[in-house]
Design a protein around this motif. Structure first.
Motif, PDB file in Angstrom:
ATOM      1  N   ILE A   1       0.958  -1.301   0.089  1.00 19.34           N
ATOM      2  CA  ILE A   1      -0.105   0.085   0.041  1.00 19.34           C
ATOM      3  C   ILE A   1       0.667   1.024   0.105  1.00 19.34           C
ATOM      4  N   ASP A   2       0.643   1.640  -1.448  1.00 23.00           N
ATOM      5  CA  ASP A   2       1.525   2.436  -1.540  1.00 23.00           C
ATOM      6  C   ASP A   2       0.805   4.978  -1.121  1.00 23.00           C
ATOM      7  N   GLU A   3       1.105   5.190  -0.049  1.00 21.19           N
ATOM      8  CA  GLU A   3       0.874   6.634  -0.019  1.00 21.19           C
ATOM      9  C   GLU A   3       1.653   7.883   0.057  1.00 21.19           C
ATOM     10  N   ASN A   4       0.488   8.469  -1.257  1.00 25.03           N
ATOM     11  CA  ASN A   4       1.696  10.334  -1.798  1.00 25.03           C
ATOM     12  C   ASN A   4       0.098  10.987  -1.566  1.00 25.03           C
ATOM     13  N   ILE A   5       1.415  11.957  -1.626  1.00 25.34           N
ATOM     14  CA  ILE A   5      -0.384  13.500  -1.313  1.00 25.34           C
ATOM     15  C   ILE A   5       0.718  14.217  -2.583  1.00 25.34           C
ATOM     16  N   LEU A   6      -0.893  14.366  -3.258  1.00 25.62           N
ATOM     17  CA  LEU A   6      -0.781  14.830  -4.752  1.00 25.62           C
ATOM     18  C   LEU A   6      -1.586  16.506  -4.086  1.00 25.62           C
ATOM     19  N   LYS A   7      -0.406  17.507  -5.045  1.00 25.27           N
ATOM     20  CA  LYS A   7      -0.696  19.013  -4.677  1.00 25.27           C
ATOM     21  C   LYS A   7      -1.997  19.377  -6.177  1.00 25.27           C
ATOM     22  N   THR A   8      -3.007  19.559  -5.449  1.00 24.07           N
ATOM     23  CA  THR A   8      -3.874  20.263  -7.045  1.00 24.07           C
ATOM     24  C   THR A   8      -3.402  21.203  -7.878  1.00 24.07           C
ATOM     25  N   PRO A   9      -3.623  22.103  -8.668  1.00 25.03           N
ATOM     26  CA  PRO A   9      -3.342  22.923  -9.142  1.00 25.03           C
ATOM     27  C   PRO A   9      -4.567  24.291  -8.233  1.00 25.03           C
ATOM     28  N   SER A  10      -5.544  23.887  -7.695  1.00 23.76           N
ATOM     29  CA  SER A  10      -5.854  24.856  -6.756  1.00 23.76           C
ATOM     30  C   SER A  10      -5.116  24.821  -4.945  1.00 23.76           C
ATOM     31  N   GLY A  11      -4.595  24.335  -4.871  1.00 23.27           N
ATOM     32  CA  GLY A  11      -4.360  24.296  -3.679  1.00 23.27           C
ATOM     33  C   GLY A  11      -4.000  23.101  -2.698  1.00 23.27           C
ATOM     34  N   MET A  12      -5.490  21.859  -3.207  1.00 23.02           N
ATOM     35  CA  MET A  12      -5.963  21.270  -2.555  1.00 23.02           C
ATOM     36  C   MET A  12      -5.165  20.285  -2.648  1.00 23.02           C
ATOM     37  N   ARG A  13      -4.127  19.688  -1.122  1.00 20.05           N
ATOM     38  CA  ARG A  13      -3.529  18.084  -0.914  1.00 20.05           C
ATOM     39  C   ARG A  13      -4.655  17.324  -0.696  1.00 20.05           C
ATOM     40  N   VAL A  14      -4.034  15.937  -2.003  1.00 19.77           N
ATOM     41  CA  VAL A  14      -5.039  14.598  -1.342  1.00 19.77           C
ATOM     42  C   VAL A  14      -4.078  14.088  -1.007  1.00 19.77           C
ATOM     43  N   SER A  15      -5.069  12.568  -0.280  1.00 17.56           N
ATOM     44  CA  SER A  15      -4.366  11.599   0.320  1.00 17.56           C
ATOM     45  C   SER A  15      -4.274  10.193  -0.809  1.00 17.56           C
ATOM     46  N   VAL A  16      -3.747  10.019  -1.060  1.00 16.85           N
ATOM     47  CA  VAL A  16      -4.077   8.818  -2.472  1.00 16.85           C
ATOM     48  C   VAL A  16      -2.938   7.476  -1.818  1.00 16.85           C
ATOM     49  N   PHE A  17      -3.860   6.136  -1.961  1.00 15.21           N
ATOM     50  CA  PHE A  17      -3.718   5.218  -1.533  1.00 15.21           C
ATOM     51  C   PHE A  17      -3.376   4.043  -2.843  1.00 15.21           C
ATOM     52  N   GLU A  18      -2.346   3.911  -3.742  1.00 17.28           N
ATOM     53  CA  GLU A  18      -2.013   2.202  -4.735  1.00 17.28           C
ATOM     54  C   GLU A  18      -1.778   1.521  -3.276  1.00 17.28           C
ATOM     55  N   LEU A  19      -2.830   0.268  -4.020  1.00 15.95           N
ATOM     56  CA  LEU A  19      -2.955  -1.035  -3.777  1.00 15.95           C
ATOM     57  C   LEU A  19      -2.497  -1.997  -4.663  1.00 15.95           C
ATOM     58  N   SER A  20      -1.488  -2.014  -4.291  1.00 12.23           N
ATOM     59  CA  SER A  20      -0.962  -3.912  -5.022  1.00 12.23           C
ATOM     60  C   SER A  20      -1.039  -5.071  -4.375  1.00 12.23           C
TER      61      SER A  20
ATOM     62  N   TYR B   1      -8.385  10.621  -0.926  1.00  9.30           N
ATOM     63  CA  TYR B   1      -9.173  11.009   0.433  1.00  9.30           C
ATOM     64  C   TYR B   1      -8.909  13.063   0.808  1.00  9.30           C
ATOM     65  N   THR B   2      -9.838  13.528   0.595  1.00  9.47           N
ATOM     66  CA  THR B   2      -9.080  15.415  -0.063  1.00  9.47           C
ATOM     67  C   THR B   2      -9.921  16.222   1.297  1.00  9.47           C
ATOM     68  N   THR B   3      -9.031  17.236   2.124  1.00 11.60           N
ATOM     69  CA  THR B   3     -10.863  17.584   2.761  1.00 11.60           C
ATOM     70  C   THR B   3      -9.902  18.981   3.300  1.00 11.60           C
ATOM     71  N   ASP B   4     -10.458  20.262   3.648  1.00  7.74           N
ATOM     72  CA  ASP B   4     -10.062  20.766   3.734  1.00  7.74           C
ATOM     73  C   ASP B   4      -9.879  21.452   5.587  1.00  7.74           C
TER      74      ASP B   4
END
Length: 187
Positions: A113-132, A142-145
């Protein structure tokens, strides 16, 4: 008897050699990526694939703005949940804990399970989980303000096909999910 033995020997020596065929894979034709805007009526908006349908979540736990981005031809479904955390730190922490729990439930079958943080063009941070591995959900996020909005999603396939055979389709839908996240805006 001599004639039978001679024909048997001749029949064995003249047969061609058999070579086993390689294992076959399903042919998967994927359309080019094309997007459309989510219809109004939710506290969020985003772009999603033109090849997908937006369906209301019909589970008994569903809240008003829970939807499914369903790909009929791929039998893929991105389940989206949304909660207004109403500046309530307890509710926010519960949603955060639930998101992590739902991902960790797959640890039994996941090889990674790889977790990464993606930053969107609007500045939002998204936690992304890729499962193998042979897991039911290969991609979650998930993302939240942290004050009002909590937006979570998970990719599922309605098929018994092994994930290694589904890899091109998984990558295709992940590209669409990244587009969804990069265009996500709260109302």
């Amino acid at each position: 008897m001599l004639l039978v033995a001679a024909s048997f020997t001749a029949g064995c020596s003249s047969s061609p050699e058999y070579t086993p065929k390689p294992k076959g894979y399903n042919r998967i034709d994927l359309p080019p990526h094309r997007y459309q805007q989510l219809a109004p009526g939710h506290p969020y908006t985003f772009e999603y694939s033109r090849y997908a349908k937006i369906l209301r979540d019909s589970s008994y736990l569903a809240q008003p703005h829970w939807i499914n981005v369903y790909y009929p031809s791929l039998r893929a479904n991105v389940q989206i949940t949304y909660t207004n955390v109403r500046q309530n730190p307890k509710l926010y922490n519960k949603m955060l804990e639930d998101a992590r729990k739902l991902t960790s439930k797959h640890e039994i079958k996941a090889s990674a399970i790889d977790e990464n943080i993606l930053k969107t063009p609007s500045g939002m941070r998204v936690s992304v989980f890729e499962l193998s591995g042979e897991v039911p959900s290969q991609f979650q996020f998930y993302t939240t303000d942290s004050t009002r909005h909590f937006f979570r999603g998970a990719l599922y396939f309605r098929t018994a096909t092994a994930n290694d055979s589904l890899a091109p389709v998984i990558d295709y839908v992940k590209t669409d999910i990244v587009r969804l996240l990069n265009t996500l805006k709260y109302q």
